[in-house]
Design a protein around this motif. Structure first.
Motif, PDB file in Angstrom:
ATOM      1  N   PRO A 168      48.083  80.424  37.565  1.00 30.35           N
ATOM      2  CA  PRO A 168      49.482  80.589  37.969  1.00 30.35           C
ATOM      3  C   PRO A 168      50.453  80.538  36.797  1.00 30.35           C
ATOM      4  O   PRO A 168      50.228  79.840  35.816  1.00 30.35           O
ATOM      5  N   LYS A 170      54.761  80.311  36.557  1.00 24.83           N
ATOM      6  CA  LYS A 170      56.041  80.256  37.268  1.00 24.83           C
ATOM      7  C   LYS A 170      57.180  80.535  36.292  1.00 24.83           C
ATOM      8  O   LYS A 170      57.893  79.652  35.865  1.00 24.83           O
ATOM      9  N   ASP A 173      59.813  85.635  38.837  1.00 26.77           N
ATOM     10  CA  ASP A 173      59.395  85.593  40.240  1.00 26.77           C
ATOM     11  C   ASP A 173      58.109  84.797  40.430  1.00 26.77           C
ATOM     12  O   ASP A 173      57.804  84.362  41.534  1.00 26.77           O
ATOM     13  N   LYS A 175      53.771  84.533  39.378  1.00 27.08           N
ATOM     14  CA  LYS A 175      52.593  85.283  39.805  1.00 27.08           C
ATOM     15  C   LYS A 175      51.339  84.565  39.333  1.00 27.08           C
ATOM     16  O   LYS A 175      51.388  83.700  38.455  1.00 27.08           O
ATOM     17  N   HIS A 177      48.202  85.137  37.325  1.00 24.18           N
ATOM     18  CA  HIS A 177      47.643  86.086  36.361  1.00 24.18           C
ATOM     19  C   HIS A 177      46.156  86.320  36.625  1.00 24.18           C
ATOM     20  O   HIS A 177      45.409  85.390  36.916  1.00 24.18           O
ATOM     21  N   GLN A 197      49.795  94.102  41.636  1.00 25.75           N
ATOM     22  CA  GLN A 197      50.278  93.333  42.787  1.00 25.75           C
ATOM     23  C   GLN A 197      49.624  91.944  42.861  1.00 25.75           C
ATOM     24  O   GLN A 197      48.983  91.595  43.857  1.00 25.75           O
ATOM     25  N   PRO A 198      49.773  91.138  41.818  1.00 26.30           N
ATOM     26  CA  PRO A 198      49.193  89.786  41.849  1.00 26.30           C
ATOM     27  C   PRO A 198      49.911  88.917  42.864  1.00 26.30           C
ATOM     28  O   PRO A 198      51.105  89.105  43.129  1.00 26.30           O
ATOM     29  N   PRO A 199      49.218  87.943  43.469  1.00 26.63           N
ATOM     30  CA  PRO A 199      49.865  87.060  44.449  1.00 26.63           C
ATOM     31  C   PRO A 199      50.831  86.094  43.784  1.00 26.63           C
ATOM     32  O   PRO A 199      50.788  85.872  42.573  1.00 26.63           O
ATOM     33  N   THR A 200      51.712  85.511  44.596  1.00 26.37           N
ATOM     34  CA  THR A 200      52.683  84.530  44.121  1.00 26.37           C
ATOM     35  C   THR A 200      52.110  83.128  44.291  1.00 26.37           C
ATOM     36  O   THR A 200      51.579  82.801  45.351  1.00 26.37           O
ATOM     37  N   ARG A 230      43.708  88.272  47.285  1.00 23.42           N
ATOM     38  CA  ARG A 230      43.597  89.588  46.637  1.00 23.42           C
ATOM     39  C   ARG A 230      42.124  89.870  46.406  1.00 23.42           C
ATOM     40  O   ARG A 230      41.359  88.992  46.014  1.00 23.42           O
TER      41      ARG A 230
END
Length: 321
Positions: A168, A170, A173, A175, A177, A197-200, A230
């Motif tokens: 992660p 932060k 926004d 994401k 990695h 489109q990686p998750p948050t 993902r």
């Protein structure tokens, strides 16, 4: 492939992992309730087949080496943030369960541990899994892992070649990695391929489990807290793609001087068929067509929408009533 497992925090950290004053005042407000909670004791256990299984127990201090890399042209350490192996100071869930904790606000941190032998996901697959807990307010920072490319030497830094980067971040926004470096068999050069489109990542002060599974068929699954976030293919779902496109635009390509831009060009040699009828209608009624049941012959072709409203920029004179 990878001979080191590295936890790298390159972005500036803006949380105070070592400040406990605010937490003490909260405990005082709760009175005896804070001391009535008896936490379960942590019991170490082993995973024999893991290349590195770290629970930050006895001997962990010797396994993890803080980076002493320096900035080019300077004597000061590039990663002057301090680390500690200790229990969480916020929302501790298990007594004796220790973690690797960053201690210096707004500093760069980097630390590494050596694997006993190289890993090759192409032959054996790979499962990379670890927990992250942002126990204090974090404005901008990352808590990601790098698997370094073998052979690796010198002090660990952001310039050290790596094969996989995961975890992660932060900043902005935010994401999770997932980046891998691939060497082209044609040019011999390495290219970073970033997950599309990686998750948050969750940012709630709780512990979260990040898992990356890479299979031998080049498929992957990325999960957070055991929930798939993902999945896809290393060859398809990354930018730039591993495999080059079948066709590449020629930047030096030019239109011929006699190029015709019209989409359709009359054929000067075209002739009408012998049975061509100039007087025939453009549309011919279907003699076998039947009106469907319930067809309303007297209804208008268009029906007003009672909910329709004119746009704010509507002009009756130009656009009509």
């Amino acid at each position: 492939m990878a001979r080191k497992l590295n936890l790298l925090v390159l972005a500036a950290l803006a949380f105070h992992a070592n400040y406990t004053g605010a937490n003490n005042s909260a405990d005082e407000k709760d009175g005896a309730h804070a001391t009535d909670i008896v936490l379960p004791e942590f019991t170490p256990y082993a995973v024999p087949e893991a290349a590195l299984w770290e629970q930050f127990g006895s001997g962990a201090d010797a396994r993890w080496k803080k980076s002493d890399a320096v900035k080019e042209g300077e004597e000061k350490s590039r990663y002057d943030g301090e680390w500690a192996i200790e229990q969480p100071s916020v929302l501790a869930g298990i007594a004796g369960d220790k973690a690797l904790v960053v201690k210096s606000p707004a500093h760069h941190h980097a630390i590494s541990a050596r694997l006993e032998s190289p890993l090759d996901p192409a032959k054996d697959g790979l499962v990379l899994q670890y927990e992250v807990k942002l126990q204090e307010d974090l404005k901008c920072g990352g808590a990601y892992i790098k698997l370094l490319t073998a052979p690796s030497s010198g002090e660990f830094s952001d310039q050290t070649p790596y094969t996989i980067m995961f975890g992660p971040d932060k900043c902005g926004d935010g994401k999770v990695h997932f980046i891998f470096r691939h060497r082209s068999p044609v040019t011999g050069k390495y290219t970073e391929h970033h997950l599309e489109q990686p998750p948050t990542p969750p940012v709630d002060g709780l512990t979260h489990l990040y898992t990356l599974i890479i299979n031998k068929d080049n498929s992957f699954v990325l999960s957070i807290d055991g929930t798939e976030r993902r999945k896809g293919s290393l060859l398809v779902d990354f930018t730039p793609p591993v495999n080059p496109p079948k066709e590449i635009a020629d930047p030096d390509d030019k239109k011929p001087e006699d190029w015709e831009d019209r989409e359709k060009i009359p054929d000067p040699d075209a002739t009408k068929p012998d049975d061509w009828d100039e007087d025939a209608p453009m549309m011919i009624p279907d003699e076998d067509a039947v009106i469907p049941d319930g067809w309303l012959l007297d209804e208008p072709l268009l029906v007003d929408d009672p909910k329709a409203e004119k746009p704010a920029d509507w002009d009756d004179e130009e656009d009509g009533d």
